[in-house]
Design a protein around this motif. Structure first.
Motif, short mmCIF file in Angstrom:
data_model
loop_
_atom_site.label_atom_id
_atom_site.label_comp_id
_atom_site.label_asym_id
_atom_site.label_seq_id
_atom_site.Cartn_x
_atom_site.Cartn_y
_atom_site.Cartn_z
N ALA A 260 0.81 -1.22 0.00
CA ALA A 260 0.00 0.00 0.00
C ALA A 260 0.84 1.27 0.00
O ALA A 260 0.32 2.36 -0.30
N THR A 261 2.13 1.17 0.30
CA THR A 261 2.99 2.36 0.26
C THR A 261 3.18 2.86 -1.17
O THR A 261 3.55 4.02 -1.38
N GLY A 262 2.95 2.00 -2.15
CA GLY A 262 3.16 2.39 -3.53
C GLY A 262 4.57 2.13 -4.03
O GLY A 262 4.89 2.46 -5.18
N ASP A 263 5.39 1.51 -3.18
CA ASP A 263 6.78 1.25 -3.55
C ASP A 263 6.97 -0.11 -4.21
O ASP A 263 8.04 -0.38 -4.77
N TYR A 264 5.96 -0.97 -4.14
CA TYR A 264 6.09 -2.33 -4.66
C TYR A 264 5.28 -2.50 -5.94
O TYR A 264 4.13 -2.06 -6.03
N ALA A 265 5.87 -3.19 -6.89
CA ALA A 265 5.18 -3.45 -8.15
C ALA A 265 4.09 -4.49 -7.98
O ALA A 265 3.04 -4.41 -8.64
N PHE A 266 4.32 -5.46 -7.10
CA PHE A 266 3.37 -6.57 -6.92
C PHE A 266 3.17 -6.89 -5.45
O PHE A 266 4.02 -6.58 -4.60
N GLY A 267 2.04 -7.52 -5.17
CA GLY A 267 1.77 -8.01 -3.82
C GLY A 267 0.86 -9.22 -3.91
O GLY A 267 -0.09 -9.23 -4.70
#
Length: 423
Positions: A260-267
Motif C-alpha cells: 500500500a505504500t506504492g513502492d512495490y510493483a506486486f503483492g
C-alpha cells in the motif's frame, strides 16, 4: 495465526465503516442455548464477529420470517475454544443443531470426534449442488460432513503506475512471467519487487503452496524435483532482492501495508484487501495467482465450514436453514456485499454486485478451481512445516536444497503424527 482466522480479521478491515455489533434478536451468551427444549428452535454456535456476525443474524431473521414459529438461537462462542467445546458436547449428547468451524484445521478432528452429522443424503438431494465447486463439500470415506459455501482466496495485486513506468505491458499470468517482470522492476532501480508473507507460519505456507498446487502437488504428495525447484525460485528471488529479507517475518497484514505504500510493483494477498486497495493513491489491479510452468493457477481456499451437530434431533430443520439461508444465490451475494467473502456458487458470479466488480473477478475464478486441503488432525502443523522451510530460505538461513528436503520430511512426519490419513 491460522490463515482462515487471519482472513476473518481481514474481512472486518474492508468493511470498517459498517456496524460492528450484533443485532439483539435471538442471541444467547456463550454456553448453553436457550429454548433447547423447543422443537422449533435451532441452536447455532458461531464465533463470527463484526460484519460476518451481522450477515449471519440477517440470514437468521429472514429464515424466521419465512418459517413462522421457528427460532434460530445464535450462541456466541470463542473461535479458538469452539473445537474443544464441540468435542465436549458429544460426551454430553448436546451438540448444537448448527455450527461453523475453522474448516482447514478443525474438520478432521470434528469428524473423528463424532461432532458432525452425515450430510450426504441432504447434499445429494440438493437441487443446486452442481452450482458448487467440488471443494465446497468436505467428505471422509465418501460421506459429506461439512460445507464451505463461501471462501477467501489469494491472488496477485499489481501497481499499474509502476508497471507502466517500467514498461510492463500486462500483469503476469505465470511465475516465469512474474520473475521476468521482477527483473525488469529491479533493473529500473526505483521500486521494490513483490510484497508477500514469508512468515514461518501457516500464512507463509498458504502463499507458497500454489507454486506446487498448480502442478498437482499438494500436502498429500509433497515430493519430487518440482518441490526443490519451487524452493530454488524462492531462493533466487530472495538473493536478487525481489523479496526483501524482512519478508521472512511478514504476515499478510504486514505485506499489505508494504504494498500500500506504492513502492512495490506486486503483492500477493487476499480478496479481503479489496476495500483497502480502493483507498490506494495509485492505479492498481488484480489477477489470479501466477501459474507455474506447465501448470494451472490453483490456490487453497479458506473460510468457515457449516455443519449440523451429530446429536441434533432437528437435522431436517437444520438442513432447511442451510438450504434456504446459506446455500442460495441471495446468501452468496449478501455475504459478499456485507463481509467481502467470495461465494463458491458458480451462478453467483453472474450477479451484478460481483460481475460488475472487475477487481474481484480473479478471486471468483479461483474459487471454482481451488485445491483440497489435507484431511488430517495435524493439518496446522503440516502447514507450519512448509512455512518454516520457506521462511528459512527467504531469510538466507537455509539453502533451497536443504529446505525442500526438510519440508518433505517434516510434512510426512506431521501427516503420520496426525494419524497417517491425508485425503
Amino acid at each position: 495465526m491460522h490463515a482462515s482466522r487471519a482472513r476473518r480479521s481481514g474481512a472486518l478491515v474492508i468493511t470498517a465503516g459498517l456496524a460492528f455489533g450484533l443485532s439483539a434478536c435471538a442471541i444467547s451468551a456463550d454456553g448453553a442455548s436457550s429454548g433447547s427444549g423447543d422443537d422449533q428452535t435451532l441452536t447455532f454456535w458461531s464465533y463470527y464477529q463484526g460484519t460476518q456476525a451481522d450477515w449471519l443474524q440477517k440470514q437468521a431473521d429472514v429464515f424466521e420470517k419465512n418459517n413462522p414459529g421457528v427460532t434460530v438461537d445464535i450462541v456466541e462462542t470463542v473461535g479458538d475454544q469452539q473445537d474443544q467445546k464441540l468435542l465436549a458436547s458429544v460426551a454430553t449428547g448436546d451438540t448444537p443443531d448448527l455450527f461453523i468451524n475453522n474448516i482447514v484445521v478443525d474438520y478432521p478432528t470434528l469428524v473423528a470426534g463424532g461432532v458432525t452429522a452425515d450430510l450426504t443424503e441432504y447434499w445429494e438431494g440438493f437441487a443446486d449442488k452442481d452450482q458448487f465447486a467440488e471443494s465446497a463439500a468436505w467428505s471422509t470415506d465418501d460421506k459429506v460432513y461439512n460445507l464451505l459455501p463461501f471462501t477467501n482466496l489469494i491472488g496477485l495485486y499489481y501497481n499499474q503506475d509502476i508497471l507502466t513506468e517500467v514498461g510492463i505491458d500486462a500483469p503476469p499470468t505465470t511465475l516465469d512471467e512474474l520473475q521476468a517482470d521482477l527483473e525488469a522492476v529491479k533493473a529500473h532501480g526505483q521500486y521494490q519487487g513483490i510484497a508477500l508473507s514469508g512468515a514461518p507460519t501457516v500464512e507463509g505456507a498458504w502463499l507458497f503452496a500454489p507454486e506446487l498446487l498448480g502442478l498437482g502437488i499438494d500436502y498429500c504428495n509433497f515430493e519430487g524435483p518440482e518441490v526443490e525447484a519451487a524452493f530454488q525460485r524462492a531462493e533466487t528471488w530472495a538473493k536478487a532482492g525481489y523479496t526483501p529479507q524482512a519478508t521472512a517475518t511478514w504476515d499478510q497484514n504486514d505485506s499489505w501495508q508494504q504494498f500500500a505504500t506504492g513502492d512495490y510493483a506486486f503483492g500477493i494477498n487476499g480478496n479481503w484487501q479489496l476495500g483497502n486497495a480502493a483507498e490506494a493513491s495509485f492505479a492498481w489491479g488484480t489477477t489470479q495467482y501466477p501459474a507455474p510452468a506447465g501448470g494451472e493457477s490453483i490456490v487453497y481456499p479458506g473460510g468457515e465450514g457449516f455443519g449440523i451437530g451429530a446429536n441434533s434431533d432437528k437435522k431436517d430443520l437444520a438442513w432447511k436453514f442451510l438450504e434456504e439461508a446459506v446455500l442460495t444465490p441471495e446468501a452468496g451475494e449478501s455475504i459478499f456485499e456485507i463481509a467481502g467473502s467470495i461465494p463458491v456458487r458458480a451462478d453467483v458470479a453472474e450477479l451484478p454486485a460481483i460481475k460488475e466488480n472487475v477487481a474481484v473477478q480473479p478471486f471468483v475464478a479461483a474459487a471454482q478451481t481451488s485445491g483440497s486441503w489435507p484431511k488430517n488432525e495435524n493439518t496446522a502443523n503440516i502447514q507450519k512445516a512448509l512455512g518454516e522451510a520457506v521462511s528459512s530460505v527467504i531469510s538466507g538461513q537455509t539453502t533451497a536444497a536443504d529446505a525442500s528436503a526438510t519440508a518433505i520430511a517434516d510434512i510426512a512426519a506431521a501427516i503420520e503424527d496426525g494419524g497417517g490419513g491425508c485425503s
